[in-house]
Design an enzyme around this catalytic site. Structure first.
Site, short mmCIF file in Angstrom:
data_model
loop_
_atom_site.label_atom_id
_atom_site.label_comp_id
_atom_site.label_asym_id
_atom_site.label_seq_id
_atom_site.Cartn_x
_atom_site.Cartn_y
_atom_site.Cartn_z
N GLY A 1 0.77 -1.24 0.00
CA GLY A 1 0.00 0.00 0.00
C GLY A 1 0.81 1.29 0.00
N GLU B 1 4.01 3.87 6.34
CA GLU B 1 2.79 3.09 6.14
C GLU B 1 1.76 3.95 5.42
OE1 GLU B 1 1.45 0.41 5.84
OE2 GLU B 1 1.19 -0.75 7.65
N ASP B 2 1.01 3.35 4.54
CA ASP B 2 -0.07 4.07 3.89
C ASP B 2 -1.15 4.44 4.90
OD1 ASP B 2 -0.69 1.38 4.27
OD2 ASP B 2 -1.64 1.10 2.32
N ASP C 1 -4.72 1.25 10.76
CA ASP C 1 -6.13 0.94 11.03
C ASP C 1 -6.22 0.39 12.45
OD1 ASP C 1 -8.81 0.34 10.63
OD2 ASP C 1 -8.41 -1.50 9.56
N LYS D 1 -6.34 6.13 10.94
CA LYS D 1 -7.73 5.88 11.35
C LYS D 1 -7.76 5.75 12.87
CE LYS D 1 -9.68 3.11 7.59
NZ LYS D 1 -10.08 1.73 7.25
N VAL E 1 -11.12 3.15 2.70
CA VAL E 1 -10.73 4.05 1.60
C VAL E 1 -9.89 3.30 0.56
CG1 VAL E 1 -10.82 6.20 2.92
CG2 VAL E 1 -8.73 4.84 2.96
N ARG F 1 -5.82 0.86 -6.53
CA ARG F 1 -4.59 1.53 -6.09
C ARG F 1 -4.18 2.66 -7.03
NH1 ARG F 1 -2.21 -1.92 -2.23
NH2 ARG F 1 -2.34 -4.14 -2.67
P1 IMP Z 1 -3.80 -2.61 10.53
O1 IMP Z 1 -2.84 -3.75 10.73
O2 IMP Z 1 -5.19 -2.99 10.95
O3 IMP Z 1 -3.35 -1.33 11.15
O4 IMP Z 1 -3.91 -2.41 8.98
C1 IMP Z 1 -2.88 -1.90 8.28
C2 IMP Z 1 -2.96 -2.28 6.81
O5 IMP Z 1 -4.29 -2.60 6.40
C3 IMP Z 1 -2.60 -1.09 5.97
O6 IMP Z 1 -1.22 -1.07 5.73
C4 IMP Z 1 -3.40 -1.29 4.72
O7 IMP Z 1 -2.67 -2.08 3.81
C5 IMP Z 1 -4.62 -2.05 5.17
N1 IMP Z 1 -5.79 -1.13 5.34
C6 IMP Z 1 -6.30 -0.66 6.50
N2 IMP Z 1 -7.34 0.16 6.30
C7 IMP Z 1 -7.50 0.23 4.95
C8 IMP Z 1 -8.41 0.96 4.10
O8 IMP Z 1 -9.30 1.71 4.53
N3 IMP Z 1 -8.25 0.77 2.76
C9 IMP Z 1 -7.27 -0.05 2.24
N4 IMP Z 1 -6.40 -0.72 3.00
C10 IMP Z 1 -6.51 -0.60 4.34
MG MG Z 2 -0.28 -1.52 3.96
#
Ligand code: IMP
Ligand code: MG
Length: 178
Positions: A48, A102-103, A106, A134, A156, A168
């Site tokens: 991402g 990081e993009d 979440d 987020k 998103v 993407r």
């Molecule tokens: P986390 O481990 O839950 O913090 O998620 C992190 C990863 O989930 C990010 O690096 C993204 O690749 C993916 N991700 C989380 N939220 C979104 C979103 O809203 N759209 C697309 N990818 C997401």
């Molecule tokens: Mg990612």
């Protein structure tokens, strides 16, 4: 701007290219100050973050390096239980100043699982820079040091972020339509 369709879902315009680039320019300026003389290693989390990394790195004017790893925990529009390292680190990080790119953060699960691995390699410091934060979705204790946008807990796509691999390749970011 109008809505876009990605597979079965409709997304509406959320962050425009110019706004994204403006924030990235600000972030680069801040990092140029904070890391002057430290030769940081930018550690970009694929997939991402590739566009964010490219646009940010072009504006980093201090001596620095970039490397990539691939972690994944996402399937569709929600996080899965596991974090896998699909491509690992090939750079020696001992005594280096690391800036993780990081993009989006979440739940924080991906980084929460990865950070101990990185720490075990004894970097001099580790900070986290994200394009999108987020905040309300955070479930793991991960501290974000630099963030371009705080966004609500809505899915998103665009500017590197995908829905099941698609979406993407958009300069703007779109939000799932309610
Ligand atoms: P986390 O481990 O839950 O913090 O998620 C992190 C990863 O989930 C990010 O690096 C993204 O690749 C993916 N991700 C989380 N939220 C979104 C979103 O809203 N759209 C697309 N990818 C997401
Ligand atoms: Mg990612």
């Amino acid at each position: 701007m109008s809505t876009i369709q990605v597979l079965d879902k409709t997304f509406e315009p959320y962050l425009k290219e110019a706004a994204i680039q403006e924030k990235i320019t600000e972030l680069a300026g801040q990092l140029n100050k904070d890391y002057a003389g430290k030769r940081p290693l930018f550690l970009s989390i694929l997939n991402g973050s590739f566009l964010f990394t490219a646009d940010l790195f072009k504006q980093v004017t201090i001596e620095s390096e970039v490397s990539f790893i691939k972690l994944a925990s996402y399937k569709g529009t929600s996080s899965t239980g596991n974090v896998i390292t699909a491509i690992g680190l090939d750079t020696n990080v001992k005594d280096r100043h690391i800036i993780i790119l990081e993009d989006i953060i979440d739940t924080g699960k991906t980084l929460h699982h990865y950070l101990p691995q990185l720490d075990s390699m004894q970097p001099a410091s580790v900070k986290i820079a994200v394009l999108l934060n987020k905040k309300e979705a955070l479930q793991y204790p991960v501290q974000v040091d630099y963030s371009c946008f705080d966004i609500p807990n809505k899915f998103v796509v665009g500017y590197g972020l995908d829905y099941d691999g698609l979406g993407r390749n958009s300069k703007d970011i779109y939000q799932l339509k309610a």
